[in-house]
Design an enzyme around this catalytic site. Structure first.
Site, short mmCIF file in Angstrom:
data_model
loop_
_atom_site.label_atom_id
_atom_site.label_comp_id
_atom_site.label_asym_id
_atom_site.label_seq_id
_atom_site.Cartn_x
_atom_site.Cartn_y
_atom_site.Cartn_z
N LYS A 1 1.08 -0.71 0.26
CA LYS A 1 -0.20 0.09 0.12
C LYS A 1 0.77 1.45 0.49
O LYS A 1 2.04 1.08 1.07
CB LYS A 1 -0.83 0.12 0.71
N GLY B 1 -0.83 7.69 -5.42
CA GLY B 1 -0.86 6.48 -4.82
C GLY B 1 0.02 6.19 -4.18
O GLY B 1 0.78 5.33 -4.25
N ARG C 1 0.39 -5.34 3.78
CA ARG C 1 -0.99 -5.79 4.56
C ARG C 1 0.00 -7.20 3.33
O ARG C 1 0.08 -7.90 2.23
CB ARG C 1 -1.62 -5.41 3.99
N ARG D 1 -13.48 -7.64 -1.80
CA ARG D 1 -14.42 -6.24 -0.74
C ARG D 1 -16.00 -5.86 -1.67
O ARG D 1 -15.79 -6.86 -2.98
CB ARG D 1 -14.00 -4.91 -1.08
N ASP E 1 -16.55 -0.11 -0.64
CA ASP E 1 -15.09 -0.45 -0.95
C ASP E 1 -14.54 -0.89 0.04
O ASP E 1 -13.02 -1.27 -0.09
CB ASP E 1 -14.70 0.49 -2.34
N ASN E 2 -14.85 -0.76 1.20
CA ASN E 2 -13.37 -1.00 2.28
C ASN E 2 -14.11 -2.31 3.59
O ASN E 2 -14.44 -2.62 4.85
CB ASN E 2 -13.62 0.05 3.33
P1 AMP Z 1 -10.30 4.73 1.30
O1 AMP Z 1 -11.12 6.02 1.26
O2 AMP Z 1 -8.72 5.04 1.55
O3 AMP Z 1 -11.14 3.80 0.96
O4 AMP Z 1 -9.81 5.37 -0.37
C1 AMP Z 1 -10.64 5.45 -1.62
C2 AMP Z 1 -10.16 5.65 -2.63
O5 AMP Z 1 -9.19 6.23 -3.12
C3 AMP Z 1 -9.68 4.11 -3.45
O6 AMP Z 1 -9.93 3.55 -4.61
C4 AMP Z 1 -8.28 4.61 -2.63
O7 AMP Z 1 -7.43 3.58 -3.30
C5 AMP Z 1 -7.99 5.73 -3.27
N1 AMP Z 1 -6.99 6.96 -3.16
C6 AMP Z 1 -7.06 6.86 -1.77
N2 AMP Z 1 -5.85 6.95 -1.58
C7 AMP Z 1 -4.62 7.21 -3.10
C8 AMP Z 1 -3.31 7.83 -3.07
N3 AMP Z 1 -2.83 8.52 -2.44
N4 AMP Z 1 -3.70 7.69 -4.38
C9 AMP Z 1 -4.43 7.26 -5.41
N5 AMP Z 1 -5.60 6.50 -4.63
C10 AMP Z 1 -5.96 6.96 -3.62
MG MG Z 2 -10.68 1.96 0.49
#
Ligand code: AMP
Ligand code: MG
Length: 525
Positions: free
Chosen positions: A126, A139, A196, A203, A273-274
């Site tokens: 990650k 990313g 991880r 998911r 998605d989580n």
């Molecule tokens: P999360 O809120 O962490 O569940 O992320 C929601 C979405 O945003 C997922 O598709 C993640 O992969 C994407 N995402 C979150 N942070 C980043 C980041 N720094 N770079 C690219 N994608 C991100």
């Molecule tokens: Mg997520």
């Protein structure tokens, strides 16, 4: 001892499911594919910040040495033989709204390796750089959030909560830009990568995306893959086993959330998605631990207006999320819609069953049942909220309540659990509650020692309070990783009193009450 490079990496997901024919990393919509192949982006100066010997032991592998090839793999600079890295394509409901395609925007799966029993586990980096799902982001991940994910995943495992695991945190030696307070002042912060580990990171959102697009064949392939690899006992793929799988996902989700409530964990971003298809706690972001017992508390600043994901709402959000997954299953087995609905309708009962077991155990009662027990529990919940009372200290202390004497004074642990002096009228209510509690507990287990031991197995002494993590993070940001190692070790025995670790059992200090990172967290990680 073996090293990470000696593990025979498999690629079940890539072999079983159709992938994206394009290898362009630019943000885009990906149709008809379960993943996109993508290589991690190299970093300049990787160094090991944290290593879970407990998890590494399951694979019989040693910690990587500085500048080694193994460290390179954990930093995304190198691939081990057999690895075929990819980012998964998924969607999700965020804060109650359908968000369309999301995908692994900063997670890259390297492959799957067997533990010493032969079971396969997915290894995922990650923060290893952009993928086609990165949208406008980079990313990458910051060191603070990576340490939080690393320590908490491992702590949750040792607390007995179903969770994904974490093997390592590696600092990249590079900075990433983050607007931590969303106030238009982005600043450079140290970057990091967590490795991880989980049987799978699938998911609810993987299923939802294909269903939403009417990609029914892909949905079926994903369901078969999940069933055959992770629910093999449910039989060969077909309408009956798909339904059984949905029922099992509901059951596991209920168990997971009941555990969260037991230990005082607030996920903070329960978007679909989580939510793991295996009922594991996944995606540690702006999560938090209840200090004072306040069911409306949410650690996530983005969640503050509606408090959708606060502690007390986690059970009801879990069924809302499962209902979204049920709609994806309905696309797969339309003839089973009434049966899917029945399972959803039964979730409340299922959750109450799990939660009832755990809350009873926390109280040292064989089984809370009937109106009197209900009133006892309700009064406790009200009392804990009437004055700010620390949940962890209170429940741990409860096992020390003596059953012998009818004690007219309040137990001393209550004082330690209070964040402010309680209103005077509360004292008599507490006294009445403790005397009812003593009577009730005596009915079930008159042996104090037996009861104490049993209660101490479900009421942790040490939990990853936000401020403790923040202290370790601030040290690590200055190059001293000893705080991370100390916490990892402490939380590997969260129910056992450890010598010299008294300070970790104290309530949150006043300075941490409103400090960012200690009280609330932003999603900017
Ligand atoms: P999360 O809120 O962490 O569940 O992320 C929601 C979405 O945003 C997922 O598709 C993640 O992969 C994407 N995402 C979150 N942070 C980043 C980041 N720094 N770079 C690219 N994608 C991100
Ligand atoms: Mg997520």
């Amino acid at each position: 001892m073996k090293s990470l490079l000696d593990l025979p990496f498999h690629r079940r997901f890539v072999d079983a499911l159709p992938g994206d024919p394009s290898t362009i990393v630019a943000p885009r919509q990906v149709h008809g594919a379960a993943y996109s192949k993508v290589t991690p982006s190299p970093v300049s100066a990787p160094s090991l910040v944290g290593w879970s010997s407990a998890l590494a032991g399951n694979f019989g592998i040693a910690a990587p040495k500085a500048a080694s090839a193994e460290l390179g793999v954990l930093a995304g600079n190198k691939l081990a033989p057999g690895m075929e890295p990819y980012a998964a394509c998924y969607g999700g409901h965020q804060f109650g709204n359908w968000a369309g395609q999301l995908g692994d925007g900063r997670a890259i799966t390297l492959g799957e390796a067997p533990d010493v029993t032969g079971a396969l586990w997915e290894f995922q980096l990650k923060g290893a750089g952009p993928t086609p799902y990165s949208r406008r982001a980079d990313g990458r991940a910051v060191l603070r959030s990576s340490i939080r994910e690393f320590v908490c995943s491992e702590a949750m495992f040792h607390l007995g909560v179903p969770t994904t695991r974490a093997l390592s945190v590696v600092a990249t030696g590079e900075e990433v830009m983050r607007d931590m307070f969303y106030d238009g002042n982005p600043a450079g912060e140290p970057g990091a990568i967590v490795c991880r580990v989980s049987p799978t990171f699938l998911r609810f959102g993987n299923f939802e995306l294909f269903a939403s697009r009417g990609e029914r064949e892909l949905l079926r392939q994903l369901a078969d893959y999940t069933l055959l690899n992770f629910y093999p006992k449910l039989g060969v793929p077909g309408p009956e086993s798909y339904l059984a799988m949905f029922r099992e996902i509901c059951a596991r989700t209920a168990v997971m959330v009941a555990h969260w409530m037991r230990v005082g964990f607030v996920h903070g971003v329960m978007n679909t998605d989580n939510m793991s298809i295996l009922g594991l706690t996944i995606d540690y972001g702006p999560y938090g631990w209840l200090d004072d017992f306040d069911p409306s508390w949410t650690p996530n600043t983005t969640d503050l207006p509606g408090r959708r994901y606060c502690y007390g709402r986690q059970p009801s959000i879990s069924v809302w999320n499962l209902a979204q997954l049920a709609r994806s299953f309905a696309a797969l087995i339309p003839e089973q819609v009434p049966a899917l609905q029945e399972i959803i309708d039964d979730y409340g009962r299922l959750y109450e069953e799990e939660s009832g077991k755990m809350m009873s155990a926390k109280l040292g009662i064989a089984r809370l049942s009937g109106a009197e027990d209900g009133a006892l529990f309700q009064e406790l919940s009200e009392l804990l909220q009437s004055a700010e009372t620390d949940m962890t200290i209170f429940f741990r202390g409860l096992s020390s309540v003596s059953l012998q004497e009818s004690n007219p004074s309040l137990p001393s642990f209550l004082n330690e659990a209070l964040y402010a002096p309680p209103p005077a009228e509360l004292e008599s209510r507490w006294l009445a509650w403790f005397s009812r509690y003593q009577m009730r507990v005596r009915q079930d287990e008159p042996d104090e020692e037996v009861r104490r031991r049993a209660m101490n197995l479900v009421n942790p002494l040490y939990v990853p309070r936000n401020y403790l993590l923040q202290e370790a993070i601030e040290k690590a940001e200055k190059g001293d990783t000893s705080g991370v190692a100390e916490l990892l070790d402490l939380f590997s025995r969260p129910y056992t009193e450890q010598e010299g670790k008294e300070r970790f059992t104290a309530r949150r200090p006043d300075w941490a009450r409103d400090k960012p990172g200690c009280s609330t967290l932003s999603c900017s990680s």
